[in-house]
Motif scaffolding. Structure first.
Motif, PDB file in Angstrom:
ATOM      1  N   SER A  36      38.124  53.377  46.584  1.00 49.41           N
ATOM      2  CA  SER A  36      39.434  53.332  47.268  1.00 49.41           C
ATOM      3  C   SER A  36      40.538  52.632  47.014  1.00 49.41           C
ATOM      4  O   SER A  36      41.579  52.625  47.636  1.00 49.41           O
ATOM      5  N   VAL A  37      40.424  51.726  45.855  1.00 49.51           N
ATOM      6  CA  VAL A  37      41.591  51.045  45.710  1.00 49.51           C
ATOM      7  C   VAL A  37      41.850  51.084  44.023  1.00 49.51           C
ATOM      8  O   VAL A  37      40.907  51.147  43.154  1.00 49.51           O
ATOM      9  N   LEU A  38      43.220  51.567  43.807  1.00 50.32           N
ATOM     10  CA  LEU A  38      43.607  51.607  42.494  1.00 50.32           C
ATOM     11  C   LEU A  38      44.133  50.401  41.940  1.00 50.32           C
ATOM     12  O   LEU A  38      45.148  49.768  42.616  1.00 50.32           O
ATOM     13  N   ARG A  39      43.764  49.876  40.841  1.00 49.00           N
ATOM     14  CA  ARG A  39      44.331  48.578  40.254  1.00 49.00           C
ATOM     15  C   ARG A  39      44.822  48.953  39.121  1.00 49.00           C
ATOM     16  O   ARG A  39      44.065  49.478  38.197  1.00 49.00           O
ATOM     17  N   ILE A  40      45.893  48.598  38.827  1.00 46.80           N
ATOM     18  CA  ILE A  40      46.818  48.792  37.527  1.00 46.80           C
ATOM     19  C   ILE A  40      47.000  47.486  37.049  1.00 46.80           C
ATOM     20  O   ILE A  40      47.780  46.567  37.800  1.00 46.80           O
ATOM     21  N   THR A  41      46.820  47.438  35.664  1.00 42.96           N
ATOM     22  CA  THR A  41      47.283  46.059  35.036  1.00 42.96           C
ATOM     23  C   THR A  41      48.125  46.410  33.902  1.00 42.96           C
ATOM     24  O   THR A  41      48.054  47.584  33.168  1.00 42.96           O
ATOM     25  N   ILE A  42      49.219  45.774  34.129  1.00 43.35           N
ATOM     26  CA  ILE A  42      50.531  46.158  32.975  1.00 43.35           C
ATOM     27  C   ILE A  42      50.614  44.737  32.131  1.00 43.35           C
ATOM     28  O   ILE A  42      50.984  43.614  32.819  1.00 43.35           O
ATOM     29  N   GLN A  43      50.483  44.808  31.033  1.00 42.16           N
ATOM     30  CA  GLN A  43      50.690  43.682  30.230  1.00 42.16           C
ATOM     31  C   GLN A  43      52.264  43.715  29.761  1.00 42.16           C
ATOM     32  O   GLN A  43      52.874  44.822  29.533  1.00 42.16           O
ATOM     33  N   ARG A  44      52.736  42.577  29.372  1.00 46.08           N
ATOM     34  CA  ARG A  44      54.181  42.526  28.976  1.00 46.08           C
ATOM     35  C   ARG A  44      53.964  42.404  27.318  1.00 46.08           C
ATOM     36  O   ARG A  44      52.997  42.177  26.682  1.00 46.08           O
ATOM     37  N   ARG A  45      55.158  43.027  26.938  1.00 43.21           N
ATOM     38  CA  ARG A  45      55.197  42.680  25.289  1.00 43.21           C
ATOM     39  C   ARG A  45      55.061  41.505  24.715  1.00 43.21           C
ATOM     40  O   ARG A  45      55.416  40.289  25.415  1.00 43.21           O
TER      41      ARG A  45
END
Length: 56
Positions: A36-45
């Motif tokens: 029940s946990v959404l983990r989002i990873t966003i990389q930088r350019r």
């Protein structure tokens, strides 16, 4: 730049829109949903990463 995700449950649908900064790389996003946990990873350019300069 915006990222949008729709989560569907058998009885309901949820939508979340997140505004990303200009240095976010839209091709380098990943997300996992576990316990029940959404983990989002966003990389930088790569161009926005700080440079490290060695001083001898």
């Amino acid at each position: 730049m915006h990222w949008s995700q729709v989560h569907r449950h058998p009885s309901t649908a949820h939508r979340r829109v997140i505004a990303l900064s200009d240095d976010a790389d839209p091709d380098a996003l990943s997300a996992t949903y576990r316990d029940s946990v959404l983990r989002i990873t966003i990389q930088r350019r790569a161009s926005s990463q700080p440079r490290r300069i060695d001083i001898h």
